[in-house]
Design a protein around this motif. Structure first.
Motif, PDB file in Angstrom:
ATOM      1  N   ILE A   1      38.653  52.472  39.863  1.00  0.00           N
ATOM      2  CA  ILE A   1      37.519  52.228  40.749  1.00  0.00           C
ATOM      3  C   ILE A   1      36.203  52.522  40.033  1.00  0.00           C
ATOM      4  CG2 ILE A   1      36.357  53.026  42.845  1.00  0.00           C
ATOM      5  CD1 ILE A   1      39.165  53.496  44.037  1.00  0.00           C
ATOM      6  N   GLN A   2      36.152  53.651  39.346  1.00  0.00           N
ATOM      7  CA  GLN A   2      34.935  54.031  38.641  1.00  0.00           C
ATOM      8  C   GLN A   2      34.622  53.052  37.513  1.00  0.00           C
ATOM      9  OE1 GLN A   2      35.548  58.095  37.449  1.00  0.00           O
ATOM     10  NE2 GLN A   2      35.596  58.861  39.555  1.00  0.00           N
ATOM     11  N   ARG A   3      35.664  52.599  36.804  1.00  0.00           N
ATOM     12  CA  ARG A   3      35.458  51.680  35.682  1.00  0.00           C
ATOM     13  C   ARG A   3      34.829  50.368  36.147  1.00  0.00           C
ATOM     14  NH1 ARG A   3      40.246  51.309  34.167  1.00  0.00           N
ATOM     15  NH2 ARG A   3      40.888  49.192  34.626  1.00  0.00           N
ATOM     16  N   TYR A   4      35.402  49.787  37.198  1.00  0.00           N
ATOM     17  CA  TYR A   4      34.875  48.506  37.665  1.00  0.00           C
ATOM     18  C   TYR A   4      33.529  48.669  38.372  1.00  0.00           C
ATOM     19  CZ  TYR A   4      39.119  46.064  36.367  1.00  0.00           C
ATOM     20  OH  TYR A   4      40.149  45.507  35.644  1.00  0.00           O
ATOM     21  N   THR A   5      33.330  49.781  39.042  1.00  0.00           N
ATOM     22  CA  THR A   5      32.045  50.028  39.694  1.00  0.00           C
ATOM     23  C   THR A   5      30.937  50.148  38.657  1.00  0.00           C
ATOM     24  OG1 THR A   5      33.122  51.164  41.541  1.00  0.00           O
ATOM     25  CG2 THR A   5      30.769  51.565  41.233  1.00  0.00           C
ATOM     26  N   HIS A   6      31.256  50.803  37.558  1.00  0.00           N
ATOM     27  CA  HIS A   6      30.266  50.986  36.494  1.00  0.00           C
ATOM     28  C   HIS A   6      30.000  49.679  35.743  1.00  0.00           C
ATOM     29  CE1 HIS A   6      28.049  52.901  33.235  1.00  0.00           C
ATOM     30  NE2 HIS A   6      28.844  52.268  32.378  1.00  0.00           N
ATOM     31  N   ALA A   7      31.067  48.895  35.494  1.00  0.00           N
ATOM     32  CA  ALA A   7      30.946  47.743  34.596  1.00  0.00           C
ATOM     33  C   ALA A   7      30.482  46.466  35.279  1.00  0.00           C
ATOM     34  CB  ALA A   7      32.296  47.489  33.908  1.00  0.00           C
ATOM     35  N   ASP A   8      30.724  46.329  36.581  1.00  0.00           N
ATOM     36  CA  ASP A   8      30.494  45.040  37.258  1.00  0.00           C
ATOM     37  C   ASP A   8      29.416  45.179  38.331  1.00  0.00           C
ATOM     38  OD1 ASP A   8      30.604  42.626  38.574  1.00  0.00           O
ATOM     39  OD2 ASP A   8      32.795  42.551  38.674  1.00  0.00           O
ATOM     40  N   PRO A   9      28.237  44.584  38.115  1.00  0.00           N
ATOM     41  CA  PRO A   9      27.185  44.677  39.133  1.00  0.00           C
ATOM     42  C   PRO A   9      27.567  44.016  40.453  1.00  0.00           C
ATOM     43  CG  PRO A   9      26.578  43.130  37.396  1.00  0.00           C
ATOM     44  CD  PRO A   9      27.787  43.847  36.918  1.00  0.00           C
TER      45      PRO A   9
ATOM     46  N   LEU B   1      27.463  45.357  44.338  1.00  0.00           N
ATOM     47  CA  LEU B   1      26.937  44.624  45.494  1.00  0.00           C
ATOM     48  C   LEU B   1      27.951  44.613  46.629  1.00  0.00           C
ATOM     49  CD1 LEU B   1      25.161  41.474  43.973  1.00  0.00           C
ATOM     50  CD2 LEU B   1      24.101  43.239  45.397  1.00  0.00           C
ATOM     51  N   MET B   2      29.237  44.393  46.286  1.00  0.00           N
ATOM     52  CA  MET B   2      30.265  44.340  47.322  1.00  0.00           C
ATOM     53  C   MET B   2      30.435  45.693  47.989  1.00  0.00           C
ATOM     54  SD  MET B   2      32.178  42.316  48.976  1.00  0.00           S
ATOM     55  CE  MET B   2      33.176  42.809  50.395  1.00  0.00           C
ATOM     56  N   LEU B   3      30.252  46.758  47.255  1.00  0.00           N
ATOM     57  CA  LEU B   3      30.315  48.092  47.868  1.00  0.00           C
ATOM     58  C   LEU B   3      29.168  48.281  48.856  1.00  0.00           C
ATOM     59  CD1 LEU B   3      31.354  50.228  44.767  1.00  0.00           C
ATOM     60  CD2 LEU B   3      32.753  49.696  46.779  1.00  0.00           C
ATOM     61  N   ARG B   4      28.024  47.692  48.565  1.00  0.00           N
ATOM     62  CA  ARG B   4      26.923  47.716  49.528  1.00  0.00           C
ATOM     63  C   ARG B   4      27.263  46.872  50.763  1.00  0.00           C
ATOM     64  NH1 ARG B   4      21.942  45.828  46.095  1.00  0.00           N
ATOM     65  NH2 ARG B   4      21.104  45.535  48.213  1.00  0.00           N
ATOM     66  N   VAL B   5      27.959  45.739  50.535  1.00  0.00           N
ATOM     67  CA  VAL B   5      28.405  44.925  51.667  1.00  0.00           C
ATOM     68  C   VAL B   5      29.356  45.738  52.547  1.00  0.00           C
ATOM     69  CG1 VAL B   5      29.701  42.851  52.352  1.00  0.00           C
ATOM     70  CG2 VAL B   5      28.121  42.757  50.403  1.00  0.00           C
TER      71      VAL B   5
ATOM     72  N   SER C   1      39.506  45.423  40.531  1.00  0.00           N
ATOM     73  CA  SER C   1      39.354  44.372  39.531  1.00  0.00           C
ATOM     74  C   SER C   1      37.902  43.927  39.544  1.00  0.00           C
ATOM     75  CB  SER C   1      40.264  43.178  39.867  1.00  0.00           C
ATOM     76  OG  SER C   1      39.867  42.582  41.091  1.00  0.00           O
ATOM     77  N   LYS C   2      37.562  42.992  38.653  1.00  0.00           N
ATOM     78  CA  LYS C   2      36.224  42.420  38.718  1.00  0.00           C
ATOM     79  C   LYS C   2      36.047  41.723  40.066  1.00  0.00           C
ATOM     80  CE  LYS C   2      36.666  40.151  34.804  1.00  0.00           C
ATOM     81  NZ  LYS C   2      36.367  39.319  33.623  1.00  0.00           N
ATOM     82  N   PHE C   3      34.826  41.704  40.565  1.00  0.00           N
ATOM     83  CA  PHE C   3      34.589  41.073  41.856  1.00  0.00           C
ATOM     84  C   PHE C   3      35.001  39.611  41.835  1.00  0.00           C
ATOM     85  CE2 PHE C   3      31.927  38.395  44.547  1.00  0.00           C
ATOM     86  CZ  PHE C   3      32.252  38.897  45.799  1.00  0.00           C
TER      87      PHE C   3
ATOM     88  N   MET D   1      37.759  32.836  32.700  1.00  0.00           N
ATOM     89  CA  MET D   1      38.588  33.998  32.996  1.00  0.00           C
ATOM     90  C   MET D   1      39.663  34.209  31.933  1.00  0.00           C
ATOM     91  SD  MET D   1      39.327  34.141  37.080  1.00  0.00           S
ATOM     92  CE  MET D   1      38.057  34.639  38.245  1.00  0.00           C
ATOM     93  N   SER D   2      40.031  35.461  31.753  1.00  0.00           N
ATOM     94  CA  SER D   2      41.107  35.825  30.830  1.00  0.00           C
ATOM     95  C   SER D   2      42.467  35.550  31.477  1.00  0.00           C
ATOM     96  CB  SER D   2      41.010  37.307  30.482  1.00  0.00           C
ATOM     97  OG  SER D   2      41.272  38.102  31.642  1.00  0.00           O
ATOM     98  N   TYR D   3      43.530  35.594  30.651  1.00  0.00           N
ATOM     99  CA  TYR D   3      44.883  35.455  31.185  1.00  0.00           C
ATOM    100  C   TYR D   3      45.157  36.517  32.252  1.00  0.00           C
ATOM    101  CZ  TYR D   3      45.959  32.462  27.121  1.00  0.00           C
ATOM    102  OH  TYR D   3      45.971  31.463  26.188  1.00  0.00           O
ATOM    103  N   ALA D   4      44.689  37.738  31.991  1.00  0.00           N
ATOM    104  CA  ALA D   4      44.945  38.831  32.935  1.00  0.00           C
ATOM    105  C   ALA D   4      44.257  38.575  34.272  1.00  0.00           C
ATOM    106  CB  ALA D   4      44.471  40.150  32.338  1.00  0.00           C
ATOM    107  N   ASP D   5      43.009  38.113  34.231  1.00  0.00           N
ATOM    108  CA  ASP D   5      42.280  37.857  35.476  1.00  0.00           C
ATOM    109  C   ASP D   5      42.887  36.686  36.245  1.00  0.00           C
ATOM    110  OD1 ASP D   5      40.564  39.941  35.021  1.00  0.00           O
ATOM    111  OD2 ASP D   5      38.988  38.707  34.127  1.00  0.00           O
ATOM    112  N   ILE D   6      43.245  35.619  35.519  1.00  0.00           N
ATOM    113  CA  ILE D   6      43.898  34.482  36.176  1.00  0.00           C
ATOM    114  C   ILE D   6      45.227  34.924  36.771  1.00  0.00           C
ATOM    115  CG2 ILE D   6      44.925  32.187  35.829  1.00  0.00           C
ATOM    116  CD1 ILE D   6      42.857  31.782  33.567  1.00  0.00           C
ATOM    117  N   GLY D   7      45.925  35.800  36.055  1.00  0.00           N
ATOM    118  CA  GLY D   7      47.190  36.317  36.558  1.00  0.00           C
ATOM    119  C   GLY D   7      47.023  37.059  37.872  1.00  0.00           C
TER     120      GLY D   7
END
Length: 220
Positions: free
Chosen positions: A8-16, A20-24, A79-81, A169-175
Motif C-alpha cells: 500500500i505504501q509503495r503504490y501510494t508513494h509511487a503513483d499520483p 487521487l483515488m484515496l482522496r476519492v 497495484s497501480k491505479f 502496460m507490462s506483462y505483470a500489469d496485463i496479467g
C-alpha cells in the motif's frame, strides 16, 4: 488476498493517481473529476475497440467510472491505479460482450463510423506484428487487412495487444487485468503477434502490398 502495508505504501508513494483515488475514497469529488479527465477518453477508446461500437464504448466508460465511484470506500491500493481501473473496464467489457452475444449483436469494427486513416488499435496491431512498427497505415486496402487480422484475435488477445501497445502496460500489469500470470500473458501476446504477422506479412513491403508471382518472386 490481503494487501500488505508495504505494498500500500509503495503504490501510494509511487503513483499520483493512487493518491487521487484515496482522496476519492474520502469523498473528494474534485479528485474524482480529475481521474475522469485523465482516463475517460482512454477507457472509452478501449471499450469501443473491444465491443466494436463507438457509442456503446462511451456508455460503457460511464459505467466503468460509476463502478469506480461506488467501490471507492473499499479501495485499497494493491497495484497501480491504471491496472485497477482497466481490470474494472475489462470486466465491464466482458459482460457487455456476453450480453451482445446473447442478442446476436456482436460485430467487430475497429474503425468508428466517420473515421479516416489509421486508429490506435490498427496501429497497435501493426506494431505488435513486428513488421512495420511506428508507421501510419497506407490506403484502404491496408486498413481493411488490419481490421480483418484484428478481428481474428480472440477477446483476451485484443485486450492484451491494446494494453501492451496502447497503454504501455507490462506483462505483470496485463496479467492483473486478465487474471493471468505474467508468463501466460507473454504466451498470449506471442500467439497474438504470430497471428497478426501471418495475416499482415503479405501486405508489408515498405508500406506497399506484396503480390506473389507464379515463380515465387515478389513484386511491390
Amino acid at each position: 488476498m490481503a494487501i500488505s502495508d508495504s505494498t500500500i505504501q509503495r503504490y501510494t508513494h509511487a503513483d499520483p493517481d493512487v493518491r487521487l483515488m484515496l482522496r476519492v475514497r474520502d469523498d473528494d469529488t474534485a479528485a474524482f473529476e480529475e481521474l475522469m479527465l485523465r482516463y475517460q477518453n482512454r477507457v472509452a477508446s478501449l471499450m469501443a475497440h473491444l465491443v466494436g461500437r463507438r457509442d456503446q464504448g462511451e456508455d460503457l466508460a460511464q459505467e466503468v467510472f460509476l463502478r469506480v465511484f461506488r467501490s471507492r470506500k473499499r479501495y485499497v491500493p494493491g497495484s497501480k491505479f491504471s491496472t485497477w481501473l482497466f481490470t474494472i473496464a475489462n470486466n465491464v467489457a466482458s459482460n457487455a460482450l456476453r450480453t451482445l452475444s446473447r442478442r446476436k449483436e456482436v460485430r467487430f469494427a475497429p474503425g468508428a463510423p466517420g473515421d479516416t486513416g489509421a486508429n490506435p488499435l490498427e496501429n497497435a496491431a501493426v506494431a505488435s506484428s513486428g513488421l512495420m512498427p511506428g508507421r501510419q497505415l497506407e490506403g484502404a486496402e491496408m486498413r481493411a487487412a488490419v481490421r480483418e487480422a484484428v478481428g481474428d484475435l480472440n477477446e483476451r488477445q485484443r485486450v492484451a495487444v491494446l494494453l501492451a501497445k496502447f497503454e504501455g502496460m507490462s506483462y505483470a500489469d496485463i496479467g492483473e487485468v486478465l487474471d493471468m500470470t505474467p508468463q501466460a500473458v507473454k504466451s498470449l501476446l506471442s500467439r497474438a503477434r504470430g497471428k497478426l504477422r501471418t495475416a499482415l506479412e503479405p501486405y508489408m513491403d515498405q508500406g506497399k502490398r506484396v503480390v506473389a508471382t507464379s515463380e515465387g518472386d515478389h513484386d511491390a
